[in-house]
Design an enzyme around this catalytic site. Structure first.
Site, PDB file in Angstrom:
ATOM      1  N   ARG A   3     -17.496 -13.266  36.325  1.00 43.76           N
ATOM      2  CA  ARG A   3     -16.340 -13.510  35.331  1.00 43.76           C
ATOM      3  C   ARG A   3     -15.701 -11.836  35.605  1.00 43.76           C
ATOM      4  NH1 ARG A   3     -15.628 -12.074  29.914  1.00 43.76           N
ATOM      5  NH2 ARG A   3     -14.634 -13.536  28.446  1.00 43.76           N
ATOM      6  N   LYS A  51     -17.892  -3.194  31.373  1.00 40.08           N
ATOM      7  CA  LYS A  51     -18.551  -3.747  29.314  1.00 40.08           C
ATOM      8  C   LYS A  51     -19.552  -2.184  29.553  1.00 40.08           C
ATOM      9  CE  LYS A  51     -19.613  -8.499  29.082  1.00 40.08           C
ATOM     10  NZ  LYS A  51     -20.228 -10.089  28.781  1.00 40.08           N
TER      11      LYS A  51
HETATM   12  C1  YH5 Z   1     -19.940 -12.969  29.177  1.00 42.35           C
HETATM   13  O1  YH5 Z   1     -20.536 -12.355  29.527  1.00 42.35           O
HETATM   14  N1  YH5 Z   1     -18.732 -12.107  27.743  1.00 42.35           N
HETATM   15  S1  YH5 Z   1     -16.856 -11.760  26.196  1.00 42.35           S
HETATM   16  C2  YH5 Z   1     -16.963  -5.374  25.681  1.00 42.35           C
HETATM   17  C3  YH5 Z   1     -16.198  -4.694  27.002  1.00 42.35           C
HETATM   18  C4  YH5 Z   1     -15.787  -5.754  27.777  1.00 42.35           C
HETATM   19  C5  YH5 Z   1     -16.116  -7.091  27.833  1.00 42.35           C
HETATM   20  C6  YH5 Z   1     -16.883  -2.628  25.618  1.00 42.35           C
HETATM   21  N2  YH5 Z   1     -17.354 -14.046  27.546  1.00 42.35           N
HETATM   22  C7  YH5 Z   1     -19.223 -12.730  28.516  1.00 42.35           C
HETATM   23  O2  YH5 Z   1     -16.227  -9.750  28.101  1.00 42.35           O
HETATM   24  N3  YH5 Z   1     -18.609 -15.986  28.195  1.00 42.35           N
HETATM   25  C8  YH5 Z   1     -17.536 -12.945  27.431  1.00 42.35           C
HETATM   26  O3  YH5 Z   1     -16.663  -4.112  27.026  1.00 42.35           O
HETATM   27  C9  YH5 Z   1     -18.642 -14.411  28.564  1.00 42.35           C
HETATM   28  N4  YH5 Z   1     -19.935 -14.076  30.062  1.00 42.35           N
HETATM   29  C10 YH5 Z   1     -19.836 -15.245  29.700  1.00 42.35           C
HETATM   30  N5  YH5 Z   1     -20.291 -16.686  30.384  1.00 42.35           N
HETATM   31  C11 YH5 Z   1     -17.347 -10.251  26.058  1.00 42.35           C
HETATM   32  C12 YH5 Z   1     -16.329  -9.284  26.633  1.00 42.35           C
HETATM   33  C13 YH5 Z   1     -16.190  -7.416  27.343  1.00 42.35           C
HETATM   34  C14 YH5 Z   1     -16.726  -7.005  25.770  1.00 42.35           C
END
Ligand code: YH5
Length: 271
Positions: free
Chosen positions: A250, A216
């Site tokens: 996660r 993230k």
């Molecule tokens: C979460 O924290 N996050 S989707 C942007 C990124 C990298 C990854 C800029 N679903 C979560 O993973 N479900 C998502 O790079 C989730 N907790 C739970 N329970 C976003 C994501 C991501 C976004």
């Protein structure tokens, strides 16, 4: 049905995106076949739970049609269930997707809007599986515009307590509830760091805690690195989260995280 291991061992949840515009994987895993291969690799690498998402929730993304979300997720869940007993989580806010996913073999509901969608609480109660309720300020389209809190830790904790109460009132068992502070969902760098530092305070909610920080922006900002160079930062925050009391992390990079988390598990086993 109840496949989530709620023992004290930290669980690794692997992210399987089935979205053509997936940010982190650059749209690479946009077909069922590619997502299936990705899932198989994660299983081989030692993942504990697979999180299947058919709706992109990255900042600025837009909602997808229910039919499209079904077409992306259900065949994949069936295909994984045909080859493995691995616990499968369905990342959705929609009751119909929850129902179809559980029927196809999913055993956990991951709701980033904390089951606030119409009928979502009742559907989750009826399906009788563990649910993750996540905090978000705003909506995915708007959340990163100007996040504001007077006290981010207190406000996120109060919100999660309210959603625990709503879930219990709907008939969801306490041992089936998982909470998540929602890193990056309507939070700036300072908010994310304050929440990570205060993670132990969330333990008093009395339910399992899930943390999603892998790749993230918080990591990108601190390291000044693009999304494809955030592996070491992601491993570091996975370990920090586990040391801070997270029950589930996660992540995208399963093989590497398994090694990192094994070190924490070993430490936790010392009497
Ligand atoms: C979460 O924290 N996050 S989707 C942007 C990124 C990298 C990854 C800029 N679903 C979560 O993973 N479900 C998502 O790079 C989730 N907790 C739970 N329970 C976003 C994501 C991501 C976004």
């Amino acid at each position: 049905m109840d496949k989530l291991n709620i023992s004290k061992q930290i669980q690794i949840m692997g992210v399987v995106n089935v979205t053509p515009d997936s940010f982190s994987d650059g749209g690479q895993f946009d077909t069922t076949e590619k997502a299936f291969q990705h899932a198989q690799q994660m299983i081989a690498d030692g993942v504990d739970i697979l999180d299947i998402g058919g709706e992109s929730t990255r900042p600025g993304s837009q909602a997808v049609d229910e039919g499209e979300e079904l077409a992306r997720t259900i065949p994949l869940i069936r295909a994984i269930r045909d080859i493995s007993d691995i616990p499968i989580s369905i990342d959705t806010n929609k009751p119909l997707i929850m129902q179809q996913a559980v029927q196809a073999g999913a055993g956990i509901i991951n709701s980033i809007d904390a089951l606030r969608h119409d009928n979502a609480l009742d559907m989750a109660a009826e399906l009788n599986v563990p649910v993750c309720v996540m905090h978000m300020q705003g909506t995915p389209e708007t959340m990163q515009k100007e996040p504001h809190y007077d006290d981010v830790v207190r406000e996120v904790k109060d919100f999660l307590q309210q959603r625990i109460d709503a879930a219990l009132a709907a008939g969801i068992a306490r041992h089936h509830i998982i909470v998540d502070p929602g890193f990056g969902f309507g939070k700036n760098l300072q908010h994310n760091l304050q929440l990570l530092k205060a993670l132990p305070e969330l333990k008093s909610l009395g339910v399992s805690i899930l943390v999603g920080l892998s790749r993230k922006r918080m990591i990108g900002t601190i390291l000044d690195k693009p999304v494809d160079q955030r592996l070491y930062g992601s491993l570091s925050v996975a370990v920090i989260s586990a040391m801070q009391g997270a029950d589930i992390v996660r992540v995208h990079d399963v093989a590497e995280t398994v090694d990192a988390i094994k070190m924490v598990r070993a430490l936790n086993q010392v009497a």
